[in-house]
Design a protein around this motif. Structure first.
Motif: not given
Length: 148
Positions: A74, A97-98, A100-102, A105, A120
């Protein structure tokens, strides 16, 4: 108002209160009872993401190697936490913690150090059950019913 009329009025209100409250209580009890089995539900769901067993003589991947594999799967994500494998042959769970996407995962990394699944957490059964159960006790829907 005589005693008989008062008695019938009280029992009528009692009956109507039961009609409104019993479905709510049954849903609350059912979802709460099922949520007690969260560890078993999670273990059942995670059994599909174990990965292949290690070959003889091969050392299991270190936690650092597992985190590195999860971060490589990721790009741009940051480490939130690391859950140790629950037993021999079980995957480690790296929560990311992502950027760009918020959102987050869960990355399942097998003992060999390979990513077996990226999930998710909002799509898992136990989280769906919790989202169904929790609003029944809070906010505009559950608060007045619980107090009643």
């Amino acid at each position: 108002m005589d005693r008989t009329t008062l008695y019938r009025t009280i029992w009528r209100w009692h009956f109507y209160a039961g009609l409104f409250v019993i479905p709510f209580i049954l849903l609350l009890a059912t979802t709460g009872s099922l949520y007690l089995f969260k560890p078993q539900m999670d273990a059942w769901e995670e059994s599909a993401w174990r990965g292949p067993p290690l070959a003889k003589g091969v050392a299991p991947a270190t936690p650092d190697a597992q985190v590195a594999a999860a971060l490589a799967a990721a790009p741009g994500a940051t480490l939130r936490n690391y859950r140790l494998p629950r037993g021999a042959g079980e995957p480690a769970v790296v929560t990311l913690d992502l950027a760009h996407e918020g959102g987050t995962r869960e990355v399942f990394v097998g003992t060999a150090g390979r990513v077996t699944a990226i999930v998710d957490p909002e799509q898992r059964w136990s989280n769906w059950l919790q989202r169904l159960h929790d609003p029944l006790l809070h906010r505009d829907l559950g608060g007045p019913l619980v107090e009643t």
